[in-house]
Scaffold this motif. Structure first.
Motif, mmCIF file in Angstrom:
data_model
loop_
_atom_site.group_PDB
_atom_site.id
_atom_site.type_symbol
_atom_site.label_atom_id
_atom_site.label_comp_id
_atom_site.label_asym_id
_atom_site.label_seq_id
_atom_site.Cartn_x
_atom_site.Cartn_y
_atom_site.Cartn_z
ATOM 1 N N LYS A 192 -4.047 3.622 0.042
ATOM 2 C CA LYS A 192 -4.004 2.892 1.305
ATOM 3 C C LYS A 192 -2.641 3.063 1.956
ATOM 4 O O LYS A 192 -1.606 2.965 1.300
ATOM 5 N N LEU A 193 -2.670 3.318 3.245
ATOM 6 C CA LEU A 193 -1.444 3.383 4.033
ATOM 7 C C LEU A 193 -1.098 1.961 4.459
ATOM 8 O O LEU A 193 -1.927 1.264 5.037
ATOM 9 N N ASN A 194 0.099 1.516 4.160
ATOM 10 C CA ASN A 194 0.561 0.186 4.537
ATOM 11 C C ASN A 194 1.701 0.325 5.534
ATOM 12 O O ASN A 194 2.655 1.053 5.282
ATOM 13 N N GLN A 195 1.563 -0.360 6.666
ATOM 14 C CA GLN A 195 2.596 -0.332 7.698
ATOM 15 C C GLN A 195 2.967 -1.774 8.049
ATOM 16 O O GLN A 195 2.532 -2.310 9.066
ATOM 17 N N PRO A 196 3.782 -2.400 7.189
ATOM 18 C CA PRO A 196 4.150 -3.800 7.432
ATOM 19 C C PRO A 196 5.064 -3.945 8.648
ATOM 20 O O PRO A 196 5.798 -3.019 8.999
ATOM 21 N N ILE A 197 5.004 -5.113 9.273
ATOM 22 C CA ILE A 197 5.871 -5.399 10.414
ATOM 23 C C ILE A 197 7.324 -5.449 9.963
ATOM 24 O O ILE A 197 8.204 -4.868 10.577
ATOM 25 N N PHE A 198 7.577 -6.157 8.870
ATOM 26 C CA PHE A 198 8.924 -6.247 8.301
ATOM 27 C C PHE A 198 8.912 -5.509 6.975
ATOM 28 O O PHE A 198 8.386 -5.987 5.988
ATOM 29 N N GLY A 199 9.480 -4.352 6.955
ATOM 30 C CA GLY A 199 9.494 -3.541 5.746
ATOM 31 C C GLY A 199 9.199 -2.091 6.095
ATOM 32 O O GLY A 199 8.931 -1.753 7.242
ATOM 33 N N CYS A 200 9.208 -1.245 5.093
ATOM 34 C CA CYS A 200 9.007 0.176 5.353
ATOM 35 C C CYS A 200 7.563 0.585 5.063
ATOM 36 O O CYS A 200 6.862 -0.054 4.282
ATOM 37 N N ASN A 201 7.147 1.649 5.722
ATOM 38 C CA ASN A 201 5.820 2.191 5.491
ATOM 39 C C ASN A 201 5.701 2.624 4.039
ATOM 40 O O ASN A 201 6.670 3.095 3.435
ATOM 41 N N ASN A 202 4.492 2.484 3.482
ATOM 42 C CA ASN A 202 4.304 2.897 2.107
ATOM 43 C C ASN A 202 2.855 3.296 1.855
ATOM 44 O O ASN A 202 1.950 2.913 2.589
ATOM 45 N N LEU A 203 2.671 4.072 0.816
ATOM 46 C CA LEU A 203 1.362 4.490 0.345
ATOM 47 C C LEU A 203 1.159 3.836 -1.009
ATOM 48 O O LEU A 203 2.000 3.980 -1.896
ATOM 49 N N SER A 204 0.071 3.087 -1.155
ATOM 50 C CA SER A 204 -0.209 2.435 -2.424
ATOM 51 C C SER A 204 -1.561 2.891 -2.943
ATOM 52 O O SER A 204 -2.385 3.402 -2.190
ATOM 53 N N GLY A 205 -1.791 2.698 -4.210
ATOM 54 C CA GLY A 205 -3.067 3.063 -4.800
ATOM 55 C C GLY A 205 -3.001 3.045 -6.311
ATOM 56 O O GLY A 205 -2.107 2.436 -6.909
#
Length: 145
Positions: free
Chosen positions: A85-98
């Motif tokens: 899953k691509l995560n693009q939080p408002i506060f924080g950095c983009n990340n790929l989790s799984g």
């Protein structure tokens, strides 16, 4: 997933993954952070900064240096990654989790070993180019194309 895959020294002395037959590396991202949970290390996990390589077969994370865990690099076969899953939080950095299954005996989707949770943080720079290429290559790998 494979702990400490084969690495080679590049022209400038940096460590890069040794390619498999018919493997093509398409992208490299520096200054990323990798978190792995459930791996068997001396500290029961791995959180380190380094470089991420994307190929048509796998993701390879190479740490800037070794730490107390004994790991320097990690291999994520694209066909063994699930729930990515691509995560693009408002506060924080983009990340790929799984999750990724271990690429060892009794591992993989039909194996007895459970998958490991991972998160790859893109601390400096965007994820747009990476994610488009990753998604395309991961879908092909999972379909066996």
């Amino acid at each position: 997933m494979s702990a400490n895959p084969a690495l080679v020294r590049a022209l400038l002395g940096e460590l890069c993954p040794a390619p498999f037959p018919n493997e093509v590396f398409v992208l490299r991202r520096d200054r990323v952070q990798c978190e792995l949970h459930g791996v068997q290390t001396r500290v029961k996990g791995w959180q380190v900064r380094g470089t991420l390589y994307l190929s048509n077969i796998r993701l390879v994370f190479v740490a800037l240096s070794t730490d107390e865990s004994g790991l320097l690099a990690f291999d994520f076969p694209l066909c063994y990654i699930r729930n990515d899953k691509l995560n693009q939080p408002i506060f924080g950095c983009n990340n790929l989790s799984g999750q990724v299954w271990p690429a060892v005996e009794h591992g993989g989707p039909a194996g007895e070993l459970p998958p490991h949770d991972f998160k790859i943080y893109f601390k400096e720079g965007g994820i747009g180019t990476f994610y488009h290429l990753y998604y395309t290559l991961a879908e092909r790998a999972k379909k066996g194309v």
